[in-house]
Design a protein around this motif. Structure first.
Motif, short mmCIF file in Angstrom:
data_model
loop_
_atom_site.label_atom_id
_atom_site.label_comp_id
_atom_site.label_asym_id
_atom_site.label_seq_id
_atom_site.Cartn_x
_atom_site.Cartn_y
_atom_site.Cartn_z
N MET A 247 0.85 -1.19 0.00
CA MET A 247 0.00 0.00 0.00
C MET A 247 0.89 1.23 0.00
O MET A 247 2.05 1.18 0.42
CB MET A 247 -0.93 0.02 1.21
CG MET A 247 -2.02 -1.03 1.13
SD MET A 247 -3.35 -0.80 2.33
CE MET A 247 -4.18 0.66 1.69
N GLY A 248 0.33 2.31 -0.47
CA GLY A 248 1.16 3.50 -0.56
C GLY A 248 0.37 4.75 -0.81
O GLY A 248 -0.87 4.74 -0.75
N ALA B 239 5.56 4.07 0.04
CA ALA B 239 4.89 2.78 -0.02
C ALA B 239 5.43 1.88 1.08
O ALA B 239 6.55 2.09 1.59
CB ALA B 239 5.09 2.12 -1.38
N ILE B 240 4.64 0.85 1.43
CA ILE B 240 5.02 -0.07 2.49
C ILE B 240 4.47 -1.45 2.17
O ILE B 240 3.34 -1.59 1.69
CB ILE B 240 4.49 0.43 3.85
CG1 ILE B 240 5.01 -0.43 4.99
CG2 ILE B 240 2.96 0.52 3.86
CD1 ILE B 240 4.76 0.20 6.38
N THR B 241 5.28 -2.49 2.38
CA THR B 241 4.78 -3.85 2.22
C THR B 241 3.95 -4.18 3.45
O THR B 241 4.34 -3.86 4.59
CB THR B 241 5.93 -4.87 2.08
OG1 THR B 241 6.77 -4.80 3.23
CG2 THR B 241 6.75 -4.57 0.84
N TRP B 242 2.81 -4.83 3.21
CA TRP B 242 1.85 -4.96 4.30
C TRP B 242 2.35 -5.87 5.41
O TRP B 242 2.18 -5.56 6.59
CB TRP B 242 0.52 -5.48 3.74
CG TRP B 242 -0.62 -5.25 4.67
CD1 TRP B 242 -1.33 -6.19 5.36
CD2 TRP B 242 -1.16 -3.98 5.04
NE1 TRP B 242 -2.27 -5.58 6.14
CE2 TRP B 242 -2.20 -4.23 5.96
CE3 TRP B 242 -0.87 -2.66 4.69
CZ2 TRP B 242 -2.96 -3.21 6.51
CZ3 TRP B 242 -1.63 -1.64 5.24
CH2 TRP B 242 -2.65 -1.92 6.15
N LEU B 243 2.93 -7.01 5.08
CA LEU B 243 3.35 -7.93 6.13
C LEU B 243 4.72 -7.56 6.71
O LEU B 243 4.89 -7.49 7.93
CB LEU B 243 3.39 -9.36 5.60
CG LEU B 243 2.04 -9.99 5.27
CD1 LEU B 243 2.19 -11.45 4.90
CD2 LEU B 243 1.06 -9.84 6.42
N GLY B 244 5.70 -7.30 5.87
CA GLY B 244 7.05 -7.05 6.36
C GLY B 244 7.31 -5.63 6.82
O GLY B 244 8.22 -5.38 7.60
N LYS C 271 -3.40 0.54 -3.40
CA LYS C 271 -3.17 -0.83 -2.96
C LYS C 271 -2.85 -1.68 -4.17
O LYS C 271 -3.47 -1.52 -5.24
CB LYS C 271 -4.39 -1.38 -2.24
CG LYS C 271 -4.22 -2.79 -1.69
CD LYS C 271 -5.47 -3.23 -0.93
CE LYS C 271 -5.32 -4.64 -0.40
NZ LYS C 271 -6.52 -5.08 0.35
N SER C 272 -1.92 -2.61 -3.99
CA SER C 272 -1.49 -3.45 -5.11
C SER C 272 -2.17 -4.81 -5.10
O SER C 272 -2.72 -5.22 -4.07
CB SER C 272 0.03 -3.65 -5.03
OG SER C 272 0.34 -4.60 -4.02
N PRO C 273 -2.06 -5.55 -6.19
CA PRO C 273 -2.40 -6.98 -6.17
C PRO C 273 -1.36 -7.69 -5.29
O PRO C 273 -0.42 -7.05 -4.83
CB PRO C 273 -2.27 -7.40 -7.64
CG PRO C 273 -2.22 -6.14 -8.41
CD PRO C 273 -1.65 -5.10 -7.50
#
Length: 125
Positions: A34-35, A50-55, A98-100
């Protein structure tokens, strides 16, 4: 269907701070990115953060490094952007994206298939 709803925009003087929030609802995946992007009048859309959701891996545009902080609340499905030391050139409509499914951070608009309606941020000099 995924819905992204931004809030927190407004008018602030140069040097001030704002915090944007994005509430995500609908279908979710195991991991995604998401970003935030922004677009000023007459300008092209540009990547902000942007940020990776889990990490929680983050990426920032050079123009906002050291001033903006992106964060997420996994339990609440919300994304935030803390903006400090705002400048008039930060004035724009800010979009939550939000990305796939993906595991690496992305900075291209083509990597995101869900966009919020945008929230206006105006920084006066």
């Amino acid at each position: 269907q995924v819905q992204l709803v931004e809030s927190g925009g407004g008018v602030v003087q140069a040097g001030g701070s704002l915090r944007l929030s994005c509430a995500a609802s609908g279908r979710t995946f195991s991991n995604f990115v998401m970003g935030w992007f922004r677009q000023a009048p007459g300008e092209e859309r540009e990547f902000v953060a942007a940020i990776t959701w889990l990490g929680g891996t983050t990426e920032y545009a050079d123009s906002v490094k050291g001033r903006f902080t992106i964060s997420r609340d996994v339990a609440k499905n919300t994304l935030a952007l803390r903006m400090n030391s705002l400048k008039p050139e930060d004035t724009a409509v800010y979009y939550c994206v939000k990305s796939p499914p993906r595991t690496t951070v992305a900075t291209s608009g083509r990597s995101f298939n869900y966009w919020g309606q945008g929230t206006q941020v105006t920084v006066s000099s």
